[in-house]
Structures are given as structure tokens and as C-alpha cells.
Design a protein around this motif. Structure first.
Motif, PDB file in Angstrom:
ATOM      1  N   ILE A 150       2.863  -3.220 -16.393  1.00 15.03           N
ATOM      2  CA  ILE A 150       1.685  -2.825 -16.101  1.00 15.03           C
ATOM      3  C   ILE A 150       1.792  -1.284 -16.987  1.00 15.03           C
ATOM      4  O   ILE A 150       3.154  -0.942 -17.026  1.00 15.03           O
ATOM      5  CB  ILE A 150       1.421  -2.478 -14.782  1.00 15.03           C
ATOM      6  N   GLY A 151       1.062  -0.575 -16.971  1.00 15.38           N
ATOM      7  CA  GLY A 151       0.846   0.951 -17.732  1.00 15.38           C
ATOM      8  C   GLY A 151       1.588   1.884 -16.584  1.00 15.38           C
ATOM      9  O   GLY A 151       1.331   1.675 -15.424  1.00 15.38           O
ATOM     10  N   ALA A 152       2.629   2.560 -17.118  1.00 17.34           N
ATOM     11  CA  ALA A 152       3.443   3.694 -16.341  1.00 17.34           C
ATOM     12  C   ALA A 152       2.557   4.670 -15.468  1.00 17.34           C
ATOM     13  O   ALA A 152       2.980   5.098 -14.494  1.00 17.34           O
ATOM     14  CB  ALA A 152       4.431   4.425 -17.172  1.00 17.34           C
ATOM     15  N   PRO A 173       2.945   5.891   3.407  1.00 17.80           N
ATOM     16  CA  PRO A 173       3.952   6.465   2.364  1.00 17.80           C
ATOM     17  C   PRO A 173       4.774   5.493   1.733  1.00 17.80           C
ATOM     18  O   PRO A 173       5.423   5.736   0.860  1.00 17.80           O
ATOM     19  CB  PRO A 173       4.624   7.366   3.163  1.00 17.80           C
ATOM     20  N   ASP A 174       5.066   4.314   2.031  1.00 18.03           N
ATOM     21  CA  ASP A 174       6.048   3.441   1.597  1.00 18.03           C
ATOM     22  C   ASP A 174       5.016   2.225   0.938  1.00 18.03           C
ATOM     23  O   ASP A 174       5.957   1.118   0.353  1.00 18.03           O
ATOM     24  CB  ASP A 174       7.043   2.728   2.726  1.00 18.03           C
ATOM     25  N   ALA A 175       3.958   2.285   0.898  1.00 20.38           N
ATOM     26  CA  ALA A 175       3.253   0.951   0.184  1.00 20.38           C
ATOM     27  C   ALA A 175       2.953   1.323  -1.187  1.00 20.38           C
ATOM     28  O   ALA A 175       3.269   2.325  -2.097  1.00 20.38           O
ATOM     29  CB  ALA A 175       1.727   1.197   0.638  1.00 20.38           C
ATOM     30  N   PHE A 176       3.189   0.144  -2.115  1.00 18.75           N
ATOM     31  CA  PHE A 176       2.818   0.065  -3.418  1.00 18.75           C
ATOM     32  C   PHE A 176       3.890   0.913  -4.329  1.00 18.75           C
ATOM     33  O   PHE A 176       3.500   2.027  -4.426  1.00 18.75           O
ATOM     34  CB  PHE A 176       1.632   0.592  -3.874  1.00 18.75           C
ATOM     35  N   ASP A 177       4.851   0.202  -4.377  1.00 19.51           N
ATOM     36  CA  ASP A 177       5.881   0.828  -5.274  1.00 19.51           C
ATOM     37  C   ASP A 177       6.209   0.130  -6.587  1.00 19.51           C
ATOM     38  O   ASP A 177       6.447  -1.020  -6.916  1.00 19.51           O
ATOM     39  CB  ASP A 177       7.481   0.737  -4.587  1.00 19.51           C
ATOM     40  N   PRO A 178       5.487   0.796  -7.850  1.00 24.58           N
ATOM     41  CA  PRO A 178       5.261  -0.044  -9.151  1.00 24.58           C
ATOM     42  C   PRO A 178       6.639  -0.378  -9.591  1.00 24.58           C
ATOM     43  O   PRO A 178       6.855  -1.368 -10.185  1.00 24.58           O
ATOM     44  CB  PRO A 178       4.540   0.971 -10.096  1.00 24.58           C
ATOM     45  N   ALA A 179       7.777   0.635  -9.355  1.00 22.29           N
ATOM     46  CA  ALA A 179       9.108   0.344  -9.971  1.00 22.29           C
ATOM     47  C   ALA A 179       9.825  -0.963  -9.551  1.00 22.29           C
ATOM     48  O   ALA A 179      10.316  -1.539  -9.738  1.00 22.29           O
ATOM     49  CB  ALA A 179       9.849   1.582  -9.713  1.00 22.29           C
ATOM     50  N   PRO A 227      -4.104  -1.607 -11.507  1.00 22.06           N
ATOM     51  CA  PRO A 227      -3.962  -1.871 -10.174  1.00 22.06           C
ATOM     52  C   PRO A 227      -5.237  -2.580  -9.675  1.00 22.06           C
ATOM     53  O   PRO A 227      -6.439  -1.461  -9.950  1.00 22.06           O
ATOM     54  CB  PRO A 227      -3.228  -1.069  -9.321  1.00 22.06           C
ATOM     55  N   HIS A 228      -5.487  -3.626  -9.327  1.00 20.26           N
ATOM     56  CA  HIS A 228      -6.979  -4.098  -9.001  1.00 20.26           C
ATOM     57  C   HIS A 228      -7.277  -3.707  -7.684  1.00 20.26           C
ATOM     58  O   HIS A 228      -7.107  -4.621  -6.780  1.00 20.26           O
ATOM     59  CB  HIS A 228      -6.889  -5.581  -9.309  1.00 20.26           C
ATOM     60  N   ALA A 229      -7.838  -2.690  -7.447  1.00 19.91           N
ATOM     61  CA  ALA A 229      -8.472  -2.657  -6.105  1.00 19.91           C
ATOM     62  C   ALA A 229      -9.500  -3.402  -5.490  1.00 19.91           C
ATOM     63  O   ALA A 229      -9.966  -3.733  -4.390  1.00 19.91           O
ATOM     64  CB  ALA A 229      -8.708  -1.175  -5.694  1.00 19.91           C
TER      65      ALA A 229
END
Length: 142
Positions: free
Chosen positions: A104-106, A122-128, A83-85
Motif C-alpha cells: 500500500i502507499g506509505a 493506540p495500538d491499532a492498525f500498524d501498516p509496517a 485503507p478501506h474504511a
């Protein structure tokens, strides 16, 4: 984009790799292609961003896609190595345009948890939800 450079395939099983350097972020974006099948993947493509106007643009996406089209490559995968911060990822834009899977990698799930705690979101960035595939160590794909 300041410049790009292509490393040609050296024979069967060896990809052609073109790197596109973005001066603003110091990032290199990649188009990796199999010349035998004309199948390709894009890796770590960025969105342009203007701090003055807070607007994004797809200049880098357009450049990489034009290069793939000119070479006759069909992009099969949209990949990010992490993830590119430090810049905005173009994965979502590419997925919308190409209708191809993004991955992306797990281990990104661990980073997402860290960021959610750090930014108290708490609800931000959900890779799934944001990626079609989360690669585990040792996974292979075509």
C-alpha cells in the motif's frame, strides 16, 4: 459480484485489466495482468460481510482468483490503493493463500495515526506490520 469487464491489452507494455464490481460496497476490484509474461497483481479486493450474522466470506477473493487461474495468470502482488474504511480489505486473506507480498502507499502511516487517535486505539492498525511494502511516491516495481 454483479458484473465484471475486461479491457484487453493494446500491445507490448499495456496490461489487461479486469474490473469486478461489488454492489454491496460500490467497490471495483481489479486484476491487472501482463499478457506477455502472465504475471499479475490484484488491487483493492474486498471481503464479503453479512451485517445480519457479522460473518465475513471470501466470495470476491474466490471470484478474482478463479478468473486469474482460468486466464493462466500468476499473481505477484496484492495491492491496496488506500485503507478501506468503507469495507473490509482482503489483503491478509490473499497473502495467506498466495504467499505473495502485499503493499500500500506509505502515506497510510498518516491515516493509521489519525485512526488510532480518532478511535482511541493506540495500538491499532500498524501498516509496517500489516503490509510487506509501503510504496513511496515515484517507486516502481514489476
Amino acid at each position: 459480484m454483479k458484473f465484471s469487464r475486461t479491457s484487453p491489452s493494446t500491445g507490448p507494455g499495456s496490461p489487461e485489466v479486469t474490473g469486478f464490481y461489488d454492489d454491496d460496497t460500490g467497490s471495483i476490484q481489479y486484476l491487472v495482468a501482463d499478457p506477455a509474461t502472465s504475471k499479475a497483481a490484484v488491487i483493492d479486493v474486498v471481503l464479503g460481510f453479512s451485517p445480519q450474522s457479522a460473518a465475513t466470506d471470501t466470495q470476491h477473493v474466490d471470484t478474482v482468483l478463479r478468473h486469474a487461474e482460468a486466464a493462466g495468470y500468476e499473481i505477484e502482488w496484492i495491492l491496496d490503493t488506500h485503507p478501506h474504511a468503507d469495507h473490509l480489505m482482503a489483503s491478509h486473506v490473499l497473502k495467506q493463500r498466495l504467499n505473495k507480498p502485499n503493499a500500500i502507499g506509505a502515506k497510510v502511516t498518516e491515516i493509521a495515526e489519525l485512526w488510532r487517535d480518532y478511535y482511541n486505539m493506540p495500538d491499532a492498525f500498524d501498516p509496517a506490520a500489516d503490509f510487506d511494502h509501503l510504496f513511496e511516491d515515484g517507486d516502481t516495481f514489476t
